[in-house]
Design a protein around this motif. Structure first.
Motif, PDB file in Angstrom:
ATOM      1  N   GLU A 161       0.860  -1.183   0.000  1.00  0.00           N
ATOM      2  CA  GLU A 161       0.000   0.000   0.000  1.00  0.00           C
ATOM      3  C   GLU A 161       0.895   1.230   0.000  1.00  0.00           C
ATOM      4  OE1 GLU A 161      -3.527  -1.171   2.974  1.00  0.00           O
ATOM      5  OE2 GLU A 161      -1.525  -1.732   3.658  1.00  0.00           O
ATOM      6  N   GLN A 162       0.574   2.211  -0.828  1.00  0.00           N
ATOM      7  CA  GLN A 162       1.430   3.388  -0.893  1.00  0.00           C
ATOM      8  C   GLN A 162       0.634   4.643  -1.202  1.00  0.00           C
ATOM      9  OE1 GLN A 162       4.143   1.662  -3.722  1.00  0.00           O
ATOM     10  NE2 GLN A 162       3.130   2.628  -5.469  1.00  0.00           N
ATOM     11  N   LEU A 163       1.213   5.773  -0.806  1.00  0.00           N
ATOM     12  CA  LEU A 163       0.626   7.086  -1.042  1.00  0.00           C
ATOM     13  C   LEU A 163       1.595   7.902  -1.884  1.00  0.00           C
ATOM     14  CD1 LEU A 163      -0.608   7.858   2.597  1.00  0.00           C
ATOM     15  CD2 LEU A 163      -2.015   7.095   0.665  1.00  0.00           C
ATOM     16  N   SER A 164       1.061   8.565  -2.902  1.00  0.00           N
ATOM     17  CA  SER A 164       1.885   9.353  -3.812  1.00  0.00           C
ATOM     18  C   SER A 164       1.664  10.840  -3.571  1.00  0.00           C
ATOM     19  CB  SER A 164       1.549   8.995  -5.260  1.00  0.00           C
ATOM     20  OG  SER A 164       2.154   9.909  -6.153  1.00  0.00           O
ATOM     21  N   SER A 165       2.682  11.628  -3.844  1.00  0.00           N
ATOM     22  CA  SER A 165       2.592  13.079  -3.664  1.00  0.00           C
ATOM     23  C   SER A 165       1.786  13.753  -4.774  1.00  0.00           C
ATOM     24  CB  SER A 165       3.989  13.698  -3.596  1.00  0.00           C
ATOM     25  OG  SER A 165       4.705  13.437  -4.784  1.00  0.00           O
ATOM     26  N   VAL A 166       1.255  12.986  -5.712  1.00  0.00           N
ATOM     27  CA  VAL A 166       0.414  13.576  -6.766  1.00  0.00           C
ATOM     28  C   VAL A 166      -1.060  13.214  -6.557  1.00  0.00           C
ATOM     29  CG1 VAL A 166       2.289  13.551  -8.432  1.00  0.00           C
ATOM     30  CG2 VAL A 166       0.735  11.594  -8.311  1.00  0.00           C
ATOM     31  N   GLU A 167      -1.385  12.545  -5.436  1.00  0.00           N
ATOM     32  CA  GLU A 167      -2.744  12.080  -5.212  1.00  0.00           C
ATOM     33  C   GLU A 167      -3.557  13.061  -4.375  1.00  0.00           C
ATOM     34  OE1 GLU A 167      -3.088   7.379  -5.030  1.00  0.00           O
ATOM     35  OE2 GLU A 167      -1.621   8.120  -3.593  1.00  0.00           O
ATOM     36  N   HIS A 168      -4.853  13.096  -4.650  1.00  0.00           N
ATOM     37  CA  HIS A 168      -5.792  13.776  -3.769  1.00  0.00           C
ATOM     38  C   HIS A 168      -6.247  12.777  -2.711  1.00  0.00           C
ATOM     39  CE1 HIS A 168      -6.450  17.651  -5.842  1.00  0.00           C
ATOM     40  NE2 HIS A 168      -6.000  16.959  -6.887  1.00  0.00           N
ATOM     41  N   ALA A 169      -6.509  13.257  -1.512  1.00  0.00           N
ATOM     42  CA  ALA A 169      -6.825  12.352  -0.417  1.00  0.00           C
ATOM     43  C   ALA A 169      -7.843  12.968   0.532  1.00  0.00           C
ATOM     44  CB  ALA A 169      -5.555  11.986   0.357  1.00  0.00           C
ATOM     45  N   THR A 170      -8.488  12.094   1.269  1.00  0.00           N
ATOM     46  CA  THR A 170      -9.342  12.473   2.384  1.00  0.00           C
ATOM     47  C   THR A 170      -8.653  11.997   3.653  1.00  0.00           C
ATOM     48  OG1 THR A 170     -11.393  12.323   1.112  1.00  0.00           O
ATOM     49  CG2 THR A 170     -11.577  12.122   3.494  1.00  0.00           C
ATOM     50  N   VAL A 171      -8.483  12.903   4.603  1.00  0.00           N
ATOM     51  CA  VAL A 171      -7.841  12.554   5.871  1.00  0.00           C
ATOM     52  C   VAL A 171      -8.844  12.754   6.995  1.00  0.00           C
ATOM     53  CG1 VAL A 171      -5.979  13.080   7.487  1.00  0.00           C
ATOM     54  CG2 VAL A 171      -5.552  13.170   5.026  1.00  0.00           C
ATOM     55  N   LEU A 172      -9.035  11.715   7.801  1.00  0.00           N
ATOM     56  CA  LEU A 172      -9.883  11.777   8.974  1.00  0.00           C
ATOM     57  C   LEU A 172      -9.005  11.715  10.209  1.00  0.00           C
ATOM     58  CD1 LEU A 172     -11.893  10.902   6.726  1.00  0.00           C
ATOM     59  CD2 LEU A 172     -12.983   9.401   8.392  1.00  0.00           C
ATOM     60  N   GLY A 173      -9.201  12.639  11.122  1.00  0.00           N
ATOM     61  CA  GLY A 173      -8.400  12.629  12.332  1.00  0.00           C
ATOM     62  C   GLY A 173      -8.701  13.832  13.197  1.00  0.00           C
ATOM     63  N   VAL A 174      -7.889  13.980  14.228  1.00  0.00           N
ATOM     64  CA  VAL A 174      -8.015  15.109  15.153  1.00  0.00           C
ATOM     65  C   VAL A 174      -6.883  16.085  14.870  1.00  0.00           C
ATOM     66  CG1 VAL A 174      -7.987  15.825  17.563  1.00  0.00           C
ATOM     67  CG2 VAL A 174      -9.083  13.667  16.920  1.00  0.00           C
ATOM     68  N   PRO A 175      -7.192  17.329  14.499  1.00  0.00           N
ATOM     69  CA  PRO A 175      -6.129  18.317  14.292  1.00  0.00           C
ATOM     70  C   PRO A 175      -5.560  18.774  15.633  1.00  0.00           C
ATOM     71  CG  PRO A 175      -8.289  19.296  13.862  1.00  0.00           C
ATOM     72  CD  PRO A 175      -8.526  17.856  14.141  1.00  0.00           C
ATOM     73  N   VAL A 176      -4.240  18.722  15.774  1.00  0.00           N
ATOM     74  CA  VAL A 176      -3.582  19.124  17.017  1.00  0.00           C
ATOM     75  C   VAL A 176      -2.431  20.067  16.699  1.00  0.00           C
ATOM     76  CG1 VAL A 176      -4.204  17.003  18.240  1.00  0.00           C
ATOM     77  CG2 VAL A 176      -2.059  17.107  16.978  1.00  0.00           C
ATOM     78  N   ALA A 177      -2.182  20.979  17.622  1.00  0.00           N
ATOM     79  CA  ALA A 177      -1.071  21.911  17.465  1.00  0.00           C
ATOM     80  C   ALA A 177       0.237  21.187  17.786  1.00  0.00           C
ATOM     81  CB  ALA A 177      -1.254  23.109  18.381  1.00  0.00           C
ATOM     82  N   THR A 178       1.264  21.412  16.962  1.00  0.00           N
ATOM     83  CA  THR A 178       2.581  20.816  17.173  1.00  0.00           C
ATOM     84  C   THR A 178       3.622  21.927  17.143  1.00  0.00           C
ATOM     85  OG1 THR A 178       3.010  20.466  14.809  1.00  0.00           O
ATOM     86  CG2 THR A 178       1.806  18.730  15.986  1.00  0.00           C
ATOM     87  N   ALA A 179       4.860  21.544  17.422  1.00  0.00           N
ATOM     88  CA  ALA A 179       5.938  22.537  17.393  1.00  0.00           C
ATOM     89  C   ALA A 179       6.113  23.121  16.004  1.00  0.00           C
ATOM     90  CB  ALA A 179       7.239  21.894  17.860  1.00  0.00           C
ATOM     91  N   GLY A 180       5.792  22.331  14.970  1.00  0.00           N
ATOM     92  CA  GLY A 180       5.976  22.800  13.601  1.00  0.00           C
ATOM     93  C   GLY A 180       4.726  23.351  12.947  1.00  0.00           C
ATOM     94  N   GLY A 181       3.595  23.324  13.638  1.00  0.00           N
ATOM     95  CA  GLY A 181       2.352  23.819  13.038  1.00  0.00           C
ATOM     96  C   GLY A 181       1.145  23.054  13.551  1.00  0.00           C
ATOM     97  N   VAL A 182       0.383  22.460  12.640  1.00  0.00           N
ATOM     98  CA  VAL A 182      -0.809  21.683  12.996  1.00  0.00           C
ATOM     99  C   VAL A 182      -0.760  20.364  12.239  1.00  0.00           C
ATOM    100  CG1 VAL A 182      -3.326  21.577  12.842  1.00  0.00           C
ATOM    101  CG2 VAL A 182      -2.210  23.722  13.488  1.00  0.00           C
ATOM    102  N   ALA A 183      -1.075  19.275  12.927  1.00  0.00           N
ATOM    103  CA  ALA A 183      -1.038  17.951  12.303  1.00  0.00           C
ATOM    104  C   ALA A 183      -2.343  17.214  12.544  1.00  0.00           C
ATOM    105  CB  ALA A 183       0.133  17.132  12.853  1.00  0.00           C
ATOM    106  N   MET A 184      -2.703  16.363  11.588  1.00  0.00           N
ATOM    107  CA  MET A 184      -3.835  15.455  11.731  1.00  0.00           C
ATOM    108  C   MET A 184      -3.312  14.146  12.300  1.00  0.00           C
ATOM    109  SD  MET A 184      -6.686  16.918  10.616  1.00  0.00           S
ATOM    110  CE  MET A 184      -7.809  15.633  10.027  1.00  0.00           C
TER     111      MET A 184
END
Length: 242
Positions: A161-184
């Motif tokens: 299974e792989q993810l490509s940098s040219v793909e559109h995606a749906t991400v489900l998760g909890v957005p949280v603040a991190t040292a570098g910004g915001v992550a799902m």
């Protein structure tokens, strides 16, 4: 017909959809989350994280990374997982797993959210490249540590299974603040989900080829939620008029 009848029918449909998805275990739960999780934009997800609000949401966008890596077909990848399994009765038992990943994000226009790849497990929903054979056919490609205890005629399955940098995606998760910004990431008792497929195709992949039950479950859940909203609105209006 009364509002209570509509509400009861809606609850029955939701219960039916939930039961159908539960027959698929953890993968069924991912299918249910894809069907019912509320959507949010990247900006809205970022606002939730900065406010400290832990809410499980769906965000759509394009996968992106500063540096990617390539597969045998020269596709630019951000995540790749190889799982080797052995047939045990009617199911499969995990033998080995190898993961390659680079930091990547979900981008919507100029805004982006990081994706916590370390939290990605059963929630990866994408096209699967699969090959099946015996331990004898694998030969030297099978590491000695994995060959121990395997009969030559044992059936093996390799799933990539792989993810490509040219793909559109749906991400489900909890957005949280991190040292570098915001992550799902995973949270509120639910997994991080990254899906690169349309809903119907995602349900087929989650069901490992079967379409009937996941489609029926999605229809039951969606129809139940619509009927529930109608029933509640009808009951409120009827109450206001009496």
């Amino acid at each position: 017909m009364t509002p209570l009848v509509v509400i009861a029918a809606a609850l029955g449909a939701i219960a039916l959809g939930t039961l159908l998805l539960r027959t698929y275990g953890a993968r069924g739960r991912v299918g249910r989350l894809l069907a019912v999780t509320p959507s949010a934009s990247v900006d809205e997800a970022r606002a939730l994280a900065l406010a400290g609000t832990r809410r499980y949401v769906r965000v759509n966008g394009r996968l992106d990374a500063d540096e990617d890596f390539h597969d045998e077909s020269n596709r630019p990848l951000v995540f790749r997982r190889r799982r080797l399994e052995v047939r045990r009765g009617r199911g499969w038992r995990h033998l080995d797993e190898q993961v390659e990943s680079v930091p990547f994000r979900l981008r919507e226009g100029l805004e982006a959210l990081d994706v916590d790849a370390e939290a990605l497990d059963v929630g990866l929903v994408t096209l699967v490249r699969e090959s099946v054979g015996t331990a004898a056919e694998a030969g030297d490609a099978l590491e000695p540590r994995l060959r121990t205890g395997l009969a030559p005629d044992a059936t093996l399955r390799l799933r990539i299974e792989q993810l490509s940098s040219v793909e559109h995606a749906t991400v489900l998760g909890v957005p949280v603040a991190t040292a570098g910004g915001v992550a799902m990431t995973a949270g509120t008792g639910r997994p991080l989900v990254v899906c690169t497929l349309e809903r119907d195709e995602a349900m087929r992949v989650l069901a490992e080829g079967g379409r009937g039950r996941p489609v029926a479950a999605a229809v039951a859940l969606a129809g139940g939620l619509v009927c529930l909203a109608i029933g509640l609105a009808w009951a409120l209006v009827a109450g206001a008029l009496t």
